[in-house]
Write a protein that holds these residues in place. Sequence first.
Motif, PDB file in Angstrom:
ATOM      1  N   CYS A  83       0.839  -1.186   0.000  1.00 52.09           N
ATOM      2  CA  CYS A  83       0.000   0.000   0.000  1.00 52.09           C
ATOM      3  C   CYS A  83       0.884   1.250   0.000  1.00 52.09           C
ATOM      4  N   SER A  85       0.111   4.082   0.915  1.00 51.92           N
ATOM      5  CA  SER A  85      -0.196   4.980   2.017  1.00 51.92           C
ATOM      6  C   SER A  85       0.268   4.432   3.369  1.00 51.92           C
ATOM      7  N   CYS A  86      -0.082   3.179   3.673  1.00 53.58           N
ATOM      8  CA  CYS A  86       0.240   2.661   5.007  1.00 53.58           C
ATOM      9  C   CYS A  86       1.261   1.525   4.951  1.00 53.58           C
ATOM     10  N   CYS A 104      -4.234  -0.288  -0.080  1.00 47.48           N
ATOM     11  CA  CYS A 104      -4.990  -1.366   0.528  1.00 47.48           C
ATOM     12  C   CYS A 104      -6.453  -0.931   0.575  1.00 47.48           C
ATOM     13  N   CYS A 107      -7.296   2.143   2.828  1.00 49.01           N
ATOM     14  CA  CYS A 107      -6.733   3.387   2.315  1.00 49.01           C
ATOM     15  C   CYS A 107      -7.419   3.780   1.016  1.00 49.01           C
TER      16      CYS A 107
HETATM   17 ZN   LIG Z   1      -3.084   1.216   3.327  1.00 43.29          ZN
END
Ligand SMILES: [Zn+2]
Length: 120
Positions: A83, A85-86, A104, A107
Amino acid sequence: MAAADPESVGEVSEFTDQPIRCVDCHGEFVWTAGEQQFYRDKSLQNPPKRCKPCKKLKNARLAAIENAQATGQRRHIEVSAECASCSAVTTVPFFPSQGRPVYCRSCYIKQTDSAHNAAA
Ligand SMILES: [Zn+2]
Ligand SMILES: [Zn+2]
């Protein structure tokens, strides 16, 4: 009056529950006497290889593949990706292209939510 010989009774009393190891999850499951009877009635030669949940999963997989072929869809793919973002590892149903971020599920929902909010 002779009592019934337990051995000959054992011979005619058909089936007994049999433990079988599932080829998919390697768990042991019971092939019950009733099911063995059913197999014999249907003249099935081979005992089951999978426990019921795995058999269901397998049937679902086969059905999905058949369905995909029938509808001309590509086969469902799953690609592991990180992912953007995370950094959680997630699977996506497509091959991510270079430079295009993958998110994911949670997100991704956040992304689309904020996009909606920005547009509003
Ligand atoms: Zn994520
Ligand atoms: Zn299993």
